[in-house]
Motif scaffolding. Structure first.
Motif, mmCIF file in Angstrom:
data_model
loop_
_atom_site.group_PDB
_atom_site.id
_atom_site.type_symbol
_atom_site.label_atom_id
_atom_site.label_comp_id
_atom_site.label_asym_id
_atom_site.label_seq_id
_atom_site.Cartn_x
_atom_site.Cartn_y
_atom_site.Cartn_z
ATOM 1 N N GLN A 71 0.846 -1.192 0.000
ATOM 2 C CA GLN A 71 0.000 0.000 0.000
ATOM 3 C C GLN A 71 0.883 1.243 0.000
ATOM 4 O O GLN A 71 1.947 1.259 0.621
ATOM 5 C CB GLN A 71 -0.902 0.019 1.227
ATOM 6 N N ILE A 72 0.421 2.286 -0.686
ATOM 7 C CA ILE A 72 1.104 3.576 -0.686
ATOM 8 C C ILE A 72 0.166 4.583 -0.041
ATOM 9 O O ILE A 72 -1.005 4.679 -0.416
ATOM 10 C CB ILE A 72 1.450 4.019 -2.118
ATOM 11 N N GLN A 73 0.697 5.333 0.923
ATOM 12 C CA GLN A 73 -0.120 6.344 1.589
ATOM 13 C C GLN A 73 0.644 7.654 1.680
ATOM 14 O O GLN A 73 1.774 7.681 2.164
ATOM 15 C CB GLN A 73 -0.518 5.874 2.986
ATOM 16 N N PHE A 74 0.009 8.728 1.204
ATOM 17 C CA PHE A 74 0.588 10.064 1.293
ATOM 18 C C PHE A 74 0.193 10.697 2.617
ATOM 19 O O PHE A 74 -0.845 10.356 3.181
ATOM 20 C CB PHE A 74 0.108 10.920 0.113
ATOM 21 N N PRO A 75 0.995 11.642 3.110
ATOM 22 C CA PRO A 75 0.631 12.316 4.357
ATOM 23 C C PRO A 75 -0.646 13.134 4.194
ATOM 24 O O PRO A 75 -0.998 13.532 3.079
ATOM 25 C CB PRO A 75 1.832 13.215 4.652
ATOM 26 N N ALA A 76 -1.317 13.382 5.299
ATOM 27 C CA ALA A 76 -2.565 14.146 5.284
ATOM 28 C C ALA A 76 -2.340 15.535 4.697
ATOM 29 O O ALA A 76 -1.291 16.151 4.899
ATOM 30 C CB ALA A 76 -3.119 14.264 6.696
ATOM 31 N N LEU A 77 -3.346 15.993 3.966
ATOM 32 C CA LEU A 77 -3.290 17.325 3.361
ATOM 33 C C LEU A 77 -3.297 18.385 4.448
ATOM 34 O O LEU A 77 -4.107 18.325 5.375
ATOM 35 C CB LEU A 77 -4.486 17.542 2.432
ATOM 36 N N VAL A 78 -2.398 19.336 4.310
ATOM 37 C CA VAL A 78 -2.340 20.493 5.192
ATOM 38 C C VAL A 78 -2.541 21.715 4.306
ATOM 39 O O VAL A 78 -1.827 21.893 3.324
ATOM 40 C CB VAL A 78 -0.978 20.582 5.915
ATOM 41 N N GLY A 79 -3.538 22.535 4.635
ATOM 42 C CA GLY A 79 -3.770 23.755 3.865
ATOM 43 C C GLY A 79 -4.998 23.656 2.995
ATOM 44 O O GLY A 79 -5.934 22.914 3.285
ATOM 45 N N SER A 80 -4.975 24.431 1.903
ATOM 46 C CA SER A 80 -6.113 24.529 0.991
ATOM 47 C C SER A 80 -6.375 23.213 0.283
ATOM 48 O O SER A 80 -5.474 22.393 0.096
ATOM 49 C CB SER A 80 -5.846 25.604 -0.055
ATOM 50 N N SER A 81 -7.622 23.051 -0.138
ATOM 51 C CA SER A 81 -7.997 21.812 -0.834
ATOM 52 C C SER A 81 -7.228 21.664 -2.145
ATOM 53 O O SER A 81 -6.782 22.640 -2.733
ATOM 54 C CB SER A 81 -9.500 21.779 -1.099
ATOM 55 N N VAL A 82 -7.083 20.430 -2.568
ATOM 56 C CA VAL A 82 -6.359 20.068 -3.787
ATOM 57 C C VAL A 82 -7.171 19.013 -4.509
ATOM 58 O O VAL A 82 -7.685 18.086 -3.880
ATOM 59 C CB VAL A 82 -4.957 19.490 -3.446
ATOM 60 N N THR A 83 -7.273 19.130 -5.827
ATOM 61 C CA THR A 83 -7.900 18.074 -6.616
ATOM 62 C C THR A 83 -6.803 17.305 -7.337
ATOM 63 O O THR A 83 -6.163 17.828 -8.253
ATOM 64 C CB THR A 83 -8.916 18.643 -7.623
ATOM 65 N N ALA A 84 -6.571 16.091 -6.891
ATOM 66 C CA ALA A 84 -5.564 15.218 -7.505
ATOM 67 C C ALA A 84 -6.188 14.557 -8.724
ATOM 68 O O ALA A 84 -7.213 13.881 -8.610
ATOM 69 C CB ALA A 84 -5.101 14.171 -6.500
ATOM 70 N N SER A 85 -5.589 14.762 -9.884
ATOM 71 C CA SER A 85 -6.153 14.215 -11.118
ATOM 72 C C SER A 85 -5.205 13.267 -11.849
ATOM 73 O O SER A 85 -5.646 12.478 -12.671
ATOM 74 C CB SER A 85 -6.548 15.339 -12.074
ATOM 75 N N HIS A 86 -3.911 13.344 -11.547
ATOM 76 C CA HIS A 86 -2.912 12.545 -12.261
ATOM 77 C C HIS A 86 -1.841 12.057 -11.292
ATOM 78 O O HIS A 86 -1.636 12.658 -10.238
ATOM 79 C CB HIS A 86 -2.241 13.374 -13.362
ATOM 80 N N ILE A 87 -1.174 10.992 -11.676
ATOM 81 C CA ILE A 87 -0.033 10.492 -10.920
ATOM 82 C C ILE A 87 1.137 10.283 -11.881
ATOM 83 O O ILE A 87 0.948 10.148 -13.095
ATOM 84 C CB ILE A 87 -0.347 9.168 -10.179
ATOM 85 N N GLY A 88 2.324 10.276 -11.307
ATOM 86 C CA GLY A 88 3.517 10.021 -12.100
ATOM 87 C C GLY A 88 4.502 9.202 -11.293
ATOM 88 O O GLY A 88 4.546 9.298 -10.065
ATOM 89 N N ILE A 89 5.272 8.392 -11.979
ATOM 90 C CA ILE A 89 6.313 7.589 -11.340
ATOM 91 C C ILE A 89 7.663 8.195 -11.712
ATOM 92 O O ILE A 89 7.953 8.401 -12.895
ATOM 93 C CB ILE A 89 6.239 6.116 -11.777
ATOM 94 N N ASN A 106 -10.686 8.376 -11.272
ATOM 95 C CA ASN A 106 -11.568 9.429 -10.761
ATOM 96 C C ASN A 106 -10.701 10.420 -10.011
ATOM 97 O O ASN A 106 -9.944 10.029 -9.118
ATOM 98 C CB ASN A 106 -12.616 8.861 -9.791
ATOM 99 N N SER A 107 -10.812 11.706 -10.352
ATOM 100 C CA SER A 107 -10.080 12.729 -9.605
ATOM 101 C C SER A 107 -10.512 12.688 -8.151
ATOM 102 O O SER A 107 -11.644 12.334 -7.831
ATOM 103 C CB SER A 107 -10.373 14.112 -10.192
#
Length: 128
Positions: A71-89, A106-107
């Motif tokens: 499993q991959i988990q990013f740290p919790a968002l701090v600050g303004s909202s963000v819409t994640a739409s893409h990933i990159g390796i 799905n974004s």
């Protein structure tokens, strides 16, 4: 995920057609984007306090594809909202070279304290 970056395309051509050494990548890292990074790695990666690309490991390739085996988990968002739409390796935890990229099925609209994670098998690189 099967969109190759310009960097990776050139390295494949150089190594398979011109005898150049193919770069060894010991660890791949997943990054998040709010827009398509394109083959040229031209979009800006998200940036919130504590955000960092996450190390990835993949299972053995089969049938022209390989999926993450943890499993991959990013740290919790701090600050303004963000819409994640893409990933990159990438081939490095910071800077480095984009290898593959794709849009999320799905974004994801992330707000304060939201965590973005990918289950085992949730990211697959397929060579079609």
């Amino acid at each position: 995920m099967s969109k190759f970056s310009d960097y990776l395309e050139e390295k494949i051509l150089e190594s398979t057609l011109r005898g150049a050494s193919f770069p060894s990548i010991s660890t791949a890292y997943l990054g998040i984007f709010t827009a398509d990074p394109t083959d040229a790695d031209s979009a800006t990666e998200v940036n919130w306090t504590g955000y960092a690309r996450q190390a990835m490991s993949f299972g053995a390739p089969a049938g022209g594809q390989s999926s993450i085996d943890t499993q991959i988990q990013f740290p919790a968002l701090v600050g303004s909202s963000v819409t994640a739409s893409h990933i990159g390796i990438y081939d490095a935890a910071s800077s480095g070279n984009l290898l593959y990229h794709t849009s999320l099925q799905n974004s994801k609209n992330l707000t304060e304290d939201d965590v973005l994670s990918f289950a085992v098998g949730g990211v697959t690189v397929a060579l079609d």
